[in-house]
Design a protein around this motif. Sequence first.
Motif: not given
Length: 428
Positions: A418, A421, A424, A427
């Motif tokens: 997480l 990136q 994310t 999301l």
Amino acid sequence: MGTHVIKMPDIGEGIAQVELVEWFVKVGDMVSEDQVVADVMTDKATVDIPSPVAGRVLALGGQPGEVMAVGSELIRIEVEGAGNLREAAAPVAAEPVAELKAPTQARVEVATVSVAAIKPAPKPAPTQRAAPVAREANERPLASPAVRKRAWDAGIELRFIQGSGPAGRVLHDDLDAYLAQDTPASAAPTGGYAQRNDEQQIPVIGLRRKIAQRMQEAKRRAAHFSYVEEVDVTALEELRVQLNQKWGDSRGKLTLLPFLMRAMVVALRDFPQINVRYDDEAQVITRFGAAHIGVAAQSDGGLMVPVVRHAESLTLWAAADEIARLANAVRTGKATREELSGSTITLTSLGALGGIASTPVVNLPEVAIIGVNRIVERPVVIKGQIVIRKMMNLSSSFDHRVVDGMDAAQFIQAMRGLLEQPATLFLE
């Protein structure tokens, strides 16, 4: 004139005894109604004890560091009228406790204030002796082997000591006199530094005592194991800088902590066995849907863990605001018992002082604590190329009685993914 007795109040939550941390009055002082006369500490927080009456202090019922039962006598005050002495359940000691200095710092500094009131024991007066002898460098003074060994161990050249024995022999008394004398560093014949012999006795009371007890209990009861993983936070730091540039003036600056909290709450969705409290006496594990994240904060008095409640529902800026509010409450000594209890998992960070790795202690009855180390730029191999990346380690500890090693590793790897990136994180 009458006597009013103030008893140790019932602070609630079934607490039967508290620790007396600090007096703000001494025998003979005049106090006004609602004036705070003492601080006491429970397992959770420091509590002010105000006086319900005005009058003159007659006696104090305990000393800082003493554990007192709820309902025991705390202080006696001479008041106008009859007072309430007949209602007092226990007598106060005949001899009042020694006078203590009133604190000059915030409530969170109670341990420091108590220590500051203790003075080092006075040094003994130096023994008078003659000035150092100026013998030649190759001159060997007379001395027994035992005296020579003592001088060698102390880093002293015997040629600078005046001997009082036969034919100028250096005796143990001569060596004692030389060691006892306060010689300024600039006058030290060997070019060394001045010796220090001062000592200070520091009682472990108040918050420092509670920290010591909790850490010892955690290490004794929990089966600790730690897991360290490195994280590439280059993209995360770029996102943080961009957000601060765009919304920093209107919404406030973001530190790394809100992003870490967001990564924790998202990862906990797949690892609910990490977000638990373990009652080892009842042998019951309680899983929580809510993520109440304790954030370890250092105050002048010691380590405290205020709690960001329902972190799963907070935006980055809401989490940042709550972290800042709680940190200020800890620094000023205004954190409440509710703000310092009820966490389900803890986040700890020393920022730039975080080092390379650490082994944090689980905050019982929780079973996991996530430790954050400092961010450093270093070369990393990516697809066969050496590039400079911003790297950070997560050093986390778990209670092996509840958390299996595989679960801990997978949880930290989920957080790593997480953070590396960062899109994310948002999301659903």
